[in-house]
Design a protein around this motif. Sequence first.
Motif, PDB file in Angstrom:
ATOM      1  N   ALA A 200       0.807  -1.211   0.000  1.00 28.34           N
ATOM      2  CA  ALA A 200       0.000   0.000   0.000  1.00 28.34           C
ATOM      3  C   ALA A 200       0.840   1.261   0.000  1.00 28.34           C
ATOM      4  O   ALA A 200       0.444   2.296  -0.526  1.00 28.34           O
ATOM      5  N   SER A 201       2.067   1.163   0.562  1.00 25.17           N
ATOM      6  CA  SER A 201       2.884   2.365   0.668  1.00 25.17           C
ATOM      7  C   SER A 201       3.857   2.532  -0.489  1.00 25.17           C
ATOM      8  O   SER A 201       4.653   3.460  -0.499  1.00 25.17           O
ATOM      9  N   ALA A 202       3.834   1.596  -1.488  1.00 23.34           N
ATOM     10  CA  ALA A 202       4.785   1.661  -2.594  1.00 23.34           C
ATOM     11  C   ALA A 202       4.540   2.906  -3.435  1.00 23.34           C
ATOM     12  O   ALA A 202       3.405   3.307  -3.684  1.00 23.34           O
ATOM     13  N   LYS A 203       5.631   3.532  -3.841  1.00 25.52           N
ATOM     14  CA  LYS A 203       5.535   4.710  -4.700  1.00 25.52           C
ATOM     15  C   LYS A 203       5.114   4.286  -6.092  1.00 25.52           C
ATOM     16  O   LYS A 203       5.721   3.404  -6.671  1.00 25.52           O
ATOM     17  N   PRO A 204       4.063   4.862  -6.661  1.00 20.25           N
ATOM     18  CA  PRO A 204       3.613   4.429  -7.980  1.00 20.25           C
ATOM     19  C   PRO A 204       4.667   4.719  -9.047  1.00 20.25           C
ATOM     20  O   PRO A 204       5.405   5.703  -8.969  1.00 20.25           O
ATOM     21  N   VAL A 205       4.741   3.815 -10.032  1.00 16.07           N
ATOM     22  CA  VAL A 205       5.672   4.005 -11.140  1.00 16.07           C
ATOM     23  C   VAL A 205       5.180   5.164 -12.001  1.00 16.07           C
ATOM     24  O   VAL A 205       4.005   5.258 -12.341  1.00 16.07           O
ATOM     25  N   GLU A 206       6.094   6.050 -12.381  1.00 22.06           N
ATOM     26  CA  GLU A 206       5.761   7.204 -13.196  1.00 22.06           C
ATOM     27  C   GLU A 206       5.243   6.750 -14.559  1.00 22.06           C
ATOM     28  O   GLU A 206       5.697   5.744 -15.113  1.00 22.06           O
ATOM     29  N   SER A 207       4.321   7.487 -15.126  1.00 25.10           N
ATOM     30  CA  SER A 207       3.820   7.145 -16.457  1.00 25.10           C
ATOM     31  C   SER A 207       4.847   7.524 -17.514  1.00 25.10           C
ATOM     32  O   SER A 207       5.696   8.403 -17.316  1.00 25.10           O
ATOM     33  N   ALA A 208       4.756   6.849 -18.663  1.00 25.25           N
ATOM     34  CA  ALA A 208       5.655   7.165 -19.771  1.00 25.25           C
ATOM     35  C   ALA A 208       5.463   8.604 -20.226  1.00 25.25           C
ATOM     36  O   ALA A 208       6.435   9.314 -20.522  1.00 25.25           O
ATOM     37  N   ALA A 209       4.204   9.067 -20.266  1.00 25.73           N
ATOM     38  CA  ALA A 209       3.933  10.437 -20.711  1.00 25.73           C
ATOM     39  C   ALA A 209       4.581  11.447 -19.786  1.00 25.73           C
ATOM     40  O   ALA A 209       5.153  12.460 -20.240  1.00 25.73           O
ATOM     41  N   SER A 210       4.512  11.197 -18.489  1.00 24.44           N
ATOM     42  CA  SER A 210       5.124  12.105 -17.519  1.00 24.44           C
ATOM     43  C   SER A 210       6.640  12.127 -17.672  1.00 24.44           C
ATOM     44  O   SER A 210       7.271  13.198 -17.623  1.00 24.44           O
ATOM     45  N   LEU A 211       7.240  10.950 -17.863  1.00 26.34           N
ATOM     46  CA  LEU A 211       8.694  10.877 -18.036  1.00 26.34           C
ATOM     47  C   LEU A 211       9.128  11.661 -19.274  1.00 26.34           C
ATOM     48  O   LEU A 211      10.108  12.425 -19.237  1.00 26.34           O
ATOM     49  N   LEU A 212       8.425  11.488 -20.385  1.00 22.05           N
ATOM     50  CA  LEU A 212       8.797  12.184 -21.615  1.00 22.05           C
ATOM     51  C   LEU A 212       8.602  13.692 -21.482  1.00 22.05           C
ATOM     52  O   LEU A 212       9.388  14.483 -22.036  1.00 22.05           O
ATOM     53  N   ALA A 213       7.565  14.111 -20.742  1.00 22.54           N
ATOM     54  CA  ALA A 213       7.363  15.538 -20.515  1.00 22.54           C
ATOM     55  C   ALA A 213       8.521  16.115 -19.706  1.00 22.54           C
ATOM     56  O   ALA A 213       9.006  17.222 -19.988  1.00 22.54           O
ATOM     57  N   ARG A 214       8.990  15.378 -18.714  1.00 17.44           N
ATOM     58  CA  ARG A 214      10.145  15.832 -17.930  1.00 17.44           C
ATOM     59  C   ARG A 214      11.408  15.844 -18.788  1.00 17.44           C
ATOM     60  O   ARG A 214      12.247  16.744 -18.666  1.00 17.44           O
ATOM     61  N   ALA A 215      11.552  14.846 -19.660  1.00 17.56           N
ATOM     62  CA  ALA A 215      12.728  14.806 -20.541  1.00 17.56           C
ATOM     63  C   ALA A 215      12.758  16.028 -21.444  1.00 17.56           C
ATOM     64  O   ALA A 215      13.814  16.639 -21.655  1.00 17.56           O
ATOM     65  N   ARG A 216      11.613  16.402 -21.983  1.00 19.02           N
ATOM     66  CA  ARG A 216      11.554  17.579 -22.856  1.00 19.02           C
ATOM     67  C   ARG A 216      11.903  18.848 -22.082  1.00 19.02           C
ATOM     68  O   ARG A 216      12.700  19.680 -22.557  1.00 19.02           O
ATOM     69  N   ALA A 217      11.331  18.983 -20.892  1.00 18.96           N
ATOM     70  CA  ALA A 217      11.593  20.179 -20.088  1.00 18.96           C
ATOM     71  C   ALA A 217      13.072  20.272 -19.718  1.00 18.96           C
ATOM     72  O   ALA A 217      13.693  21.342 -19.819  1.00 18.96           O
ATOM     73  N   THR A 218      13.654  19.135 -19.319  1.00 17.71           N
ATOM     74  CA  THR A 218      15.067  19.121 -18.930  1.00 17.71           C
ATOM     75  C   THR A 218      15.967  19.506 -20.091  1.00 17.71           C
ATOM     76  O   THR A 218      16.970  20.207 -19.919  1.00 17.71           O
ATOM     77  N   SER A 219      15.605  19.049 -21.299  1.00 10.82           N
ATOM     78  CA  SER A 219      16.493  19.227 -22.448  1.00 10.82           C
ATOM     79  C   SER A 219      16.349  20.589 -23.121  1.00 10.82           C
ATOM     80  O   SER A 219      17.088  20.893 -24.062  1.00 10.82           O
ATOM     81  N   GLY A 220      15.391  21.398 -22.685  1.00 11.58           N
ATOM     82  CA  GLY A 220      15.250  22.723 -23.280  1.00 11.58           C
ATOM     83  C   GLY A 220      13.841  23.121 -23.613  1.00 11.58           C
ATOM     84  O   GLY A 220      13.593  24.268 -23.984  1.00 11.58           O
ATOM     85  N   GLY A 221      12.891  22.199 -23.537  1.00 12.07           N
ATOM     86  CA  GLY A 221      11.492  22.518 -23.755  1.00 12.07           C
ATOM     87  C   GLY A 221      11.229  23.156 -25.100  1.00 12.07           C
ATOM     88  O   GLY A 221      11.653  22.666 -26.157  1.00 12.07           O
ATOM     89  N   ASP A 222      10.544  24.314 -25.082  1.00 13.93           N
ATOM     90  CA  ASP A 222      10.124  24.960 -26.322  1.00 13.93           C
ATOM     91  C   ASP A 222      11.285  25.502 -27.144  1.00 13.93           C
ATOM     92  O   ASP A 222      11.107  25.862 -28.324  1.00 13.93           O
ATOM     93  N   ALA A 223      12.500  25.539 -26.570  1.00 12.31           N
ATOM     94  CA  ALA A 223      13.659  26.010 -27.341  1.00 12.31           C
ATOM     95  C   ALA A 223      13.913  25.125 -28.552  1.00 12.31           C
ATOM     96  O   ALA A 223      14.468  25.585 -29.563  1.00 12.31           O
ATOM     97  N   TRP A 224      13.499  23.868 -28.466  1.00 16.65           N
ATOM     98  CA  TRP A 224      13.672  22.963 -29.603  1.00 16.65           C
ATOM     99  C   TRP A 224      12.854  23.400 -30.812  1.00 16.65           C
ATOM    100  O   TRP A 224      13.235  23.124 -31.955  1.00 16.65           O
ATOM    101  N   ASP A 225      11.735  24.075 -30.582  1.00 17.38           N
ATOM    102  CA  ASP A 225      10.837  24.415 -31.684  1.00 17.38           C
ATOM    103  C   ASP A 225      11.444  25.428 -32.650  1.00 17.38           C
ATOM    104  O   ASP A 225      11.030  25.518 -33.808  1.00 17.38           O
ATOM    105  N   ALA A 226      12.423  26.197 -32.184  1.00 21.88           N
ATOM    106  CA  ALA A 226      13.023  27.221 -33.040  1.00 21.88           C
ATOM    107  C   ALA A 226      14.227  26.714 -33.820  1.00 21.88           C
ATOM    108  O   ALA A 226      14.792  27.447 -34.631  1.00 21.88           O
TER     109      ALA A 226
END
Length: 611
Positions: free
Chosen positions: A17-43
């Motif tokens: 009951a106390s186990a930390k839930p595994v992060e979703s793939a979507a959440s991980l990829l959103a964090r990866a994008r933010a870490t790597s520069g986020g919207d800066a990639w669009d330019a």
Amino acid sequence: MKTVVVLFGALLFCGGASAKPVESAASLLARARATSGGDAWDAIVGLSANGTEKASGLSADWRMDVDLRDGRSRQSADFGVVRYAEGFDGRDHWRQDASGGLHNLDSAFARTATVTDAWLARRGWLRRDAAGAKIGAMAMRNEGERRYAVLTATPQGGQAVELWFDPASARLERSVRTMPISIVSVSYADYRKVDGIELPFSIITRDDAGNGDDIVELRTYQTRPNASDSDFARPSPPDDAQAPAAGTTVPLEFTRYLVVEAKLNGKGPFAFILDTGGHDIITPDVAQQLGLKAVGSGTSGGAGEGTMTQADVRVGRFEIGAAVMTDQHFFVMPLQYGTIERGARTPLAGIIGLEVFERFGTRIDYRAKTLTLRPRAGYRHVGGGVPLRMTFSDDQPLVEVGFEGKRGDFALDTGNGGSMLVQHLWAEKQGFAQRLKSGVELVSYGAGGASRNWASRVDRFDIAGQNLRHLAARYAEDKHGSFSSRTEAGNIGSDVLAHFTLDFDYAGGQVWFEPVPGWTPPPFDRSGVRAYKDRADAFTVALVGEHTPAAIAGVKANDEIIAVDGVAATQLSGDDWFHKITQAPGTSLALTLRRKGVESQAALTLRELLP
């Protein structure tokens, strides 16, 4: 050479009951994008990089260009003694490897792999909705003391790739892909900020096939708001070969292998195996005769599960008849004694392959025993026959043919001096494996050493409009090397190819098969003993089949055959041995054996083992 370590660790999940839930793939990829520069990639549209590549004991200037919109890319490396380039121009995936020539990577597997190459090149995992890729559930894995967040991405129409992230930073640290004969892992490290985005300055590629690490250390990245088509265009073919307009025709020796003579730097002639499945190779002895100093310290494989060392040299002038090639790259490899020995004759100098086929229109006439080379520029096939499209996953041509009513990609291999071989993974999928493995047990040898296989007869083999029946086929279960392919159906050798005159047009991606009636493949072994030469004075027995003439005669594995019918092994080649054991049923062979230093005599009577 290093091996990939623990590519697939255990899945870890702590219940309760106390186990930390595994992060979703979507959440991980959103964090990866933010870490790597986020919207800066669009330019950013264009991305270029320069650095140093280290591989096989050599160091190169390395460059990469990428279009982040569609994954077009180009990489090049100049090691001095050898140069490489590879790219995807939005339509074709092309390669210029050690041969210096060019061909597309366009097999069914290569096309799916190219889609994933492009997705990775444009950083698809950082794009919104992962650029349309199907993303699997995330799982946590341990490797040593490290813990990773791992998910599988499958771009539309592409190949699946595992992505290993650092769970804290969400940086991509590794990609893992299943390739035809290896598992390839690419590690990314030393991330730094460049114009608002984060990029790796260390990229290391390794596989589980025994090849050494390929290490790229980046010096600079450049970001651009655009990308040019010229950044990804294929280079021009090398202008380093010529032949008379009418072509040049030279003799071929055809026993099991095709052997052709050539001159190197004005010396020779030297005898080479002509191999559509190989590169230009000379032995260390020949390099020494030519006064060439090899550089580098890589490894290479082939048929069989092992590898051998390889180095690199350049040959100033390479001549086959009136065809001349200049400034040619050759690998230097200590080919097995059994591959190059010819009994009392001078050993073979090595192999010639892709480099020649890419530079000339190449015609092989098995019946006339001739090789004709014509200029590549303006080449057109003249004559009859049926054209088949050649495709490539790497550097060996593939054609689609029918085996027992099933279609599959088979490699065209003039360096296979015997029966066709069927890959076990394809055979298992088609339901052939169990029947094929019930055949006569064999062991064969290639650049990678020994390969255990089983021989049986094939009811139907369809190629270029011809239905060939009752052919011998070998079934292999190698775990490594060229006979462990996950994507190819098999390998076609001289028993099949010699039914035709072959006209290769690598530039046009076609090979013509002109049927020649009356060809009968050599008989199958009638002795039950598989023996090879690893030195001049003896054949070593590798395998004796149960209840075969050899077993009845008392021959055992590891025996040494030092004479056959009174002729010393020093005077006999592997071809001579093959002709001895394929004589008419009822023929008696007198063998002189040596077992643990003690000589003895054995007489075996040949009979059919594969009716």
